[in-house]
Motif scaffolding. Structure first.
Motif, short mmCIF file in Angstrom:
data_model
loop_
_atom_site.label_atom_id
_atom_site.label_comp_id
_atom_site.label_asym_id
_atom_site.label_seq_id
_atom_site.Cartn_x
_atom_site.Cartn_y
_atom_site.Cartn_z
N GLU A 294 0.83 -1.21 0.00
CA GLU A 294 0.00 0.00 0.00
C GLU A 294 0.87 1.26 0.00
OE1 GLU A 294 -2.60 -0.24 3.34
OE2 GLU A 294 -3.62 -2.05 2.63
N GLU A 295 2.06 1.18 0.58
CA GLU A 295 2.97 2.32 0.65
C GLU A 295 4.36 1.89 0.19
OE1 GLU A 295 0.93 4.21 4.72
OE2 GLU A 295 3.02 3.57 4.72
N LEU A 296 4.94 2.72 -0.68
CA LEU A 296 6.30 2.44 -1.16
C LEU A 296 7.10 3.73 -1.14
CD1 LEU A 296 8.44 0.59 -2.42
CD2 LEU A 296 7.47 1.11 -4.67
N ASP A 297 8.25 3.68 -0.47
CA ASP A 297 9.13 4.86 -0.35
C ASP A 297 10.46 4.54 -1.04
OD1 ASP A 297 10.91 6.85 0.40
OD2 ASP A 297 10.15 7.00 2.45
N VAL A 298 10.71 5.23 -2.17
CA VAL A 298 11.98 5.06 -2.89
C VAL A 298 12.65 6.43 -3.06
CG1 VAL A 298 11.48 2.89 -4.07
CG2 VAL A 298 10.63 5.03 -5.05
N GLU A 299 12.62 7.21 -1.99
CA GLU A 299 13.27 8.52 -2.02
C GLU A 299 14.78 8.38 -2.27
OE1 GLU A 299 14.22 12.34 0.95
OE2 GLU A 299 13.06 10.64 1.69
N MET A 300 15.31 9.27 -3.09
CA MET A 300 16.75 9.35 -3.32
C MET A 300 17.37 7.99 -3.67
SD MET A 300 19.69 11.32 -1.06
CE MET A 300 18.66 12.72 -0.66
N THR A 301 16.77 7.35 -4.66
CA THR A 301 17.35 6.08 -5.15
C THR A 301 17.90 6.23 -6.57
OG1 THR A 301 15.09 5.43 -5.77
CG2 THR A 301 15.95 4.54 -3.70
N ASP A 302 18.12 7.50 -6.98
CA ASP A 302 18.70 7.82 -8.31
C ASP A 302 17.77 7.45 -9.46
OD1 ASP A 302 20.89 8.89 -7.12
OD2 ASP A 302 22.24 7.22 -7.56
N LEU A 303 16.49 7.70 -9.29
CA LEU A 303 15.55 7.44 -10.37
C LEU A 303 15.61 8.54 -11.43
CD1 LEU A 303 12.38 6.28 -8.37
CD2 LEU A 303 14.12 4.86 -9.48
N THR A 304 15.39 8.17 -12.71
CA THR A 304 15.36 9.13 -13.81
C THR A 304 14.06 8.95 -14.59
OG1 THR A 304 16.36 7.66 -15.44
CG2 THR A 304 17.87 8.88 -13.98
N ASP A 305 13.92 9.73 -15.65
CA ASP A 305 12.71 9.62 -16.47
C ASP A 305 12.55 8.24 -17.09
OD1 ASP A 305 12.10 12.27 -15.96
OD2 ASP A 305 13.15 13.03 -17.71
N ALA A 306 13.64 7.51 -17.17
CA ALA A 306 13.59 6.18 -17.80
C ALA A 306 12.71 5.20 -17.04
CB ALA A 306 15.01 5.62 -17.92
N CYS A 307 12.47 5.47 -15.75
CA CYS A 307 11.68 4.54 -14.94
C CYS A 307 10.19 4.80 -15.03
CB CYS A 307 12.12 4.59 -13.49
SG CYS A 307 11.47 6.02 -12.58
N VAL A 308 9.80 5.94 -15.62
CA VAL A 308 8.41 6.39 -15.50
C VAL A 308 7.43 5.44 -16.19
CG1 VAL A 308 6.81 8.26 -16.12
CG2 VAL A 308 9.06 8.78 -15.15
N GLU A 309 7.83 4.85 -17.31
CA GLU A 309 6.92 3.93 -18.00
C GLU A 309 6.58 2.73 -17.12
OE1 GLU A 309 6.61 1.27 -22.12
OE2 GLU A 309 8.23 2.73 -21.87
N ASP A 310 7.62 2.14 -16.48
CA ASP A 310 7.39 1.01 -15.58
C ASP A 310 6.59 1.44 -14.35
OD1 ASP A 310 8.75 -0.82 -17.18
OD2 ASP A 310 10.69 -0.25 -16.30
N LEU A 311 6.92 2.62 -13.83
CA LEU A 311 6.23 3.16 -12.65
C LEU A 311 4.73 3.28 -12.93
CD1 LEU A 311 7.40 6.34 -10.67
CD2 LEU A 311 5.02 5.94 -11.20
N CYS A 312 4.39 3.91 -14.06
CA CYS A 312 2.98 4.12 -14.39
C CYS A 312 2.26 2.78 -14.64
CB CYS A 312 2.86 5.01 -15.63
SG CYS A 312 3.38 6.72 -15.31
#
Length: 908
Positions: A827-845
């Motif tokens: 229900e909750e996921l915290d991935v603050e400051m894990t070096d994410l870029t725009d490349a992850c957005v497709e998988d995220l969505c």
């Protein structure tokens, strides 16, 4: 110089005694009722902190402060030539000065002066003709013989001038606006003469004592300034005992005054004490009820004064209305005195002989030069309020009247509030006739509407004023009507004056029950204030006192309120309470309804834990939550608490001990308590303590015990390494482990240790639902294992916090894949400051769209750019489950802020 002549002159009655004017100095001294006041505000201010720290009584404070008489004599015994006595209306300045002169004339003090010359500037200001200092001394003072005059002129250093009522001296003391004179025989105006004396050009070397209220002329006076501090409680006690011949009557009168009026500053005024004593004695002799409010007191005073005049009802009404017109004029014009011509315009033509009961009359009543002023500012405002309600015209409503006088009349609205109630105004109705019912209705309508507007706001001083008005009205139903439930919570009423405490307590008592008594940042909660507030405390379900300063006496009253009240939560965070005050508080914790006690940053040590242990094991303690973060209790202190946890009487369920200087040494004691079968503990926070791997090993033994009920363990930043992970793994796989929440953040668990945890978490019996692994040196491989266990169908994880592990898009992709899996419960996921870029957005969505459970996503401090915003906004708008996405501190420009605003579930 003949001291007997001076004594006769000073002790001569110069005015007709009046109920409002205070007791005549000659009467005070001849009846042995003189009480020397305390002075020196600097010393008193220095004592304030020590009063709070050491609980000095009023009597002890009195003993440490110099008396007014002593302060003046001390100043005059040095090189100081001018002493300025500063005090408010009726503070006893005149009596102190006349006592000074009388003591000199009796040969008791100030014998270094050959001549002491007393002048009341109120009396000599009316002198119109020019005259010399010689003439003034020979004809307008107790006559100085001509043979003594030469000695006065030759040795001015032997002369002390005493000037009273400098504030009545209306002309400027600025030396630049006068042509100062130096010739004692030169005829000049009185104003020029006074200025020349005080600025040293005339009779240079003479000494002066000058009494005044605070005035702008003070800046032009050099010398020692002495503040008239007024009567403290012990001095009021002395005065009341001197006034009443019967000690029981004196005690009754004093106790009643302290209970109903003692919170007002003007109760320190000797003149006000005289007025109260006089009216109380009259009422007590008649068997009448003593007043409960300031309004009722002034109703009794006005009735007494009018009855003494023996006028008819029409004349009574006419006189009060004329006084009201004068009061309005003085208030608006800020002019304290009026001429005889002005008095006629106010409506006094036929009543001039009766004004002495209410006004100072300076000069011959038959003379047109006579000047009139109110004896009492309080009576002036009271008469203004009464006359407003007596006026039968419709020319001026409440709104207009209030705007005209606001800022000039401090107590006007209080008196109006009291007089608007039938019970309080009834004695005046009998004496003066009916009040204007339309104006009373207009006032009540104004009061209700203005109160409603005030209570919507966040200005606590305005709330206080509303409470003062309600207290003055003494109408419980009116309180309940005005103080709606929405106005009863939220706002802080910290830094209350004693008067505020009385009003607030009255309102709370009328309401009968409160959710919250918010006293946040009360920097001086004294014994006296806490005693007044104690009933309100006992009626409140929650008391907020964080960032406050409490005296030991205040803590005692708080403890008493807890023991007899309904308070369930008490917040004392950042109060620097200390062990000694905690001991006092614990006396109330043994038998109360308190469930939550917050003692964050309270300077507690091992000693305080002993008292807490006794309170927790008392048998009647209801305490469930104890927060003790940032206290130096150490292992020994914590072990005492652990001993309490093993008692069947202790009901504690949550214990927060962040930064309490704990080590592995005390973990054995905690472990013993947890598996004792008697502990009710469900949640422990050990953040930022040096627990280490050894401490965790000790805890793991208890976590596997069938009697352990612990459900939440926070080991954030406790100096753990991967060496503790085998023990944690064994614990999490144990059949008796009941942990639902485990936070291991900010520890160097490393790759191998984290993999062991993943193995345990994938076990079908592992109960953990919330896991914190922030900044634990996790690798992409660990994230892969986390993703695997989330998809396994056996994991119960609903909250996963893995921020500050720099695994990049590839590492976090394992989690996106898991979130999209139907077996994932997250229900909750915290991935603050894990070096994410725009490349992850497709998988995220894709993950958000696929998930049936995800509600919150923490993405702060990554490297997402404007290019990602449209997709993120769209997926949040489309999702029914998602409640919040935090995108703060990514690489967005202002160009996309408007787009982000379109979705209220996104924070950026």
């Amino acid at each position: 110089m003949d001291k007997d002549a001076v004594l006769t002159h000073v002790l001569k009655q110069r005015r007709t005694p009046s109920l409002l004017g205070g007791e005549q100095p000659v009467s005070v001294m001849s009846s042995s009722r003189y009480v020397s006041q305390l002075t020196d505000r600097e010393v008193e201010n220095q004592l304030t902190d020590r009063e709070v720290e050491n609980q000095l009584t009023d009597r002890e404070v009195e003993n440490q402060l110099p008396s007014l008489d002593h302060a003046i004599r001390t100043a005059l015994s040095g090189e100081v030539q001018t002493v300025v006595l500063v005090g408010g209306e009726g503070s006893g300045k005149t009596t102190a000065l006349e006592k000074l002169v009388v003591d000199w004339a009796k040969g008791e003090h100030l014998q270094n002066f050959t001549y002491v010359l007393y002048f009341g500037l109120r009396e000599i200001r009316s002198l119109k003709d020019e005259l010399s200092l010689e003439t003034l001394l020979q004809h307008h003072h107790s006559p100085v013989p001509s043979e003594s005059m030469q000695l006065v002129l030759q040795k001015p250093e032997d002369v002390l001038f005493v000037f009273d009522d400098l504030d009545q001296y209306k002309l400027s003391l600025d030396p630049s606006v006068h042509t100062l004179c130096s010739d004692l025989s030169q005829a000049v105006s009185v104003s020029c003469m006074i200025s020349s004396l005080l600025h040293g050009s005339l009779l240079r070397g003479a000494a002066f004592v000058v009494a005044t209220r605070t005035t702008g002329w003070l800046e032009f006076l050099n010398g020692t300034r002495v503040e008239v501090s007024g009567f403290l409680k012990p001095q009021r006690e002395t005065y009341f005992n001197g006034f009443f011949s019967d000690p029981a009557a004196a005690n009754k009168a004093l106790l009643h005054m302290e209970r109903t009026l003692g919170f007002y500053d003007f109760c320190t005024s000797p003149r006000f004490c005289w007025t109260v004593c006089s009216i109380y004695k009259t009422l007590m002799d008649a068997g009448a009820k003593l007043p409960d409010t300031l309004t009722q007191l002034y109703v009794d005073i006005l009735v007494h004064l009018m009855q003494a005049l023996s006028l008819k009802e029409a004349c009574n009404r006419e006189l009060v209305q004329a006084l009201g017109v004068m009061a309005s004029h003085c208030s608006v014009s800020q002019n304290s005195s009026c001429t005889k011509e002005e008095l006629h315009s106010f409506g006094f033509q036929k009543l001039l002989s009766s004004v002495g009961a209410f006004l100072n009359v300076d000069g011959d009543l038959e003379s047109d030069a006579c000047v009139f002023s109110f004896t009492s500012q309080l009576m002036q405002e009271f008469l203004l309020a009464v006359s407003f309600f007596l006026d039968m015209s419709v020319s001026e409503g409440m709104e207009k009247m209030w705007e005209k006088h606001k800022g000039h009349a401090k107590f006007l609205d209080l008196f109006l509030s009291g007089l608007s109630e039938p019970v309080q105004r009834r004695p005046l109705v009998i004496l003066l006739g009916e009040f204007n019912s339309d104006r009373i209705s207009d006032f009540k309508s104004w009061f209700k509407s203005s109160s409603e507007e005030t209570l919507k706001g966040c200005y606590n001083d305005r709330h206080h004023r509303c409470f003062h008005l309600l207290h003055q009205a003494q109408n419980q139903s009116l309180v309940k009507e005005i103080i709606s439930p929405s106005a009863r919570t939220g706002i802080s009423y910290g830094d209350l004056s004693l008067q505020d405490c009385v009003a607030l307590n009255y309102v709370w008592s009328c309401l009968g029950e409160m959710k919250l008594l918010n006293l946040y940042r009360t920097r001086d909660l004294t014994d006296e204030k806490a005693e007044v507030l104690a009933p309100a405390m006992s009626l409140s379900h929650k008391i907020q006192l964080s960032y406050s300063t409490l005296s030991t006496g205040a803590v005692s009253h708080l403890a008493s309120a807890l023991s007899r009240g309904r308070t369930e939560e008490l917040d004392l965070a950042h109060t620097s309470l200390g062990d000694e005050k905690l001991k006092v508080l614990c006396a109330g914790l043994r038998d109360c309804k308190l469930h939550t006690l917050k003692l964050l940053v309270c300077r507690l040590t091992e000693a305080g834990c002993e008292d807490l242990m006794c309170a927790l094991t008392s048998g009647s303690s209801q305490l469930r939550v104890l927060e003790m973060m940032f206290n130096q209790i150490g292992d020994l202190g914590f072990m005492k608490l652990c001993k309490a946890l093993q008692s069947p009487q202790c009901k504690l369920q949550q214990l927060q001990l962040r930064s309490c200087e704990l080590t592995a040494v005390s973990m054995e004691a905690l472990s013993a308590a947890l598996c004792s079968g008697k502990s009710e503990l469900r949640k422990v926070d050990l953040t930022s303590n040096t627990i280490g791997d050894g401490g965790v090993e000790a805890l793991c033994k208890s976590l596997q015990h069938p009697h352990c009920k612990l459900q939440s363990l926070n080991l954030f930043d406790t100096e753990l390494t991967g060496a503790c992970c085998p023990h944690l793994m064994e614990t999490l796989m144990s059949e008796h482990c009941s942990l639902l929440e485990l936070d291991l953040s900010v520890n160097d668990l490393g790759h191998e240790g984290a993999l062991l945890l993943c193995q345990a978490l994938s076990c079908p019996g592992c109960p953990v639902e919330k896991l914190g692994l922030t900044r634990c040196e996790l690798t992409q491989q660990v994230f892969k294992e986390l993703g695997s266990l989330l998809r396994s169908g056996t994991s119960r994880l609903k909250s996963l916090i893995v921020g500050l592990n720099k695994v990049g898009d590839q590492g976090v992709k394992h989690l996106w894949d898991a979130v999209a899996h139907p077996a994932c419960l997250l229900e909750e996921l915290d991935v603050e400051m894990t070096d994410l870029t725009d490349a992850c957005v497709e998988d995220l969505c894709a993950a958000v769209r696929a998930s049936k459970t995800l509600k919150s996503l923490e993405l702060r401090n990554n490297s997402l750019t404007d290019a990602s915003v449209p997709a993120l906004v769209q997926v949040m708008q489309d999702s029914c489950n998602m409640q919040e996405m935090n995108l703060k501190y990514n690489d967005f420009s202002e160009d996309v802020f408007e787009m982000l605003d379109e979705c209220d579930k996104i924070r950026y």
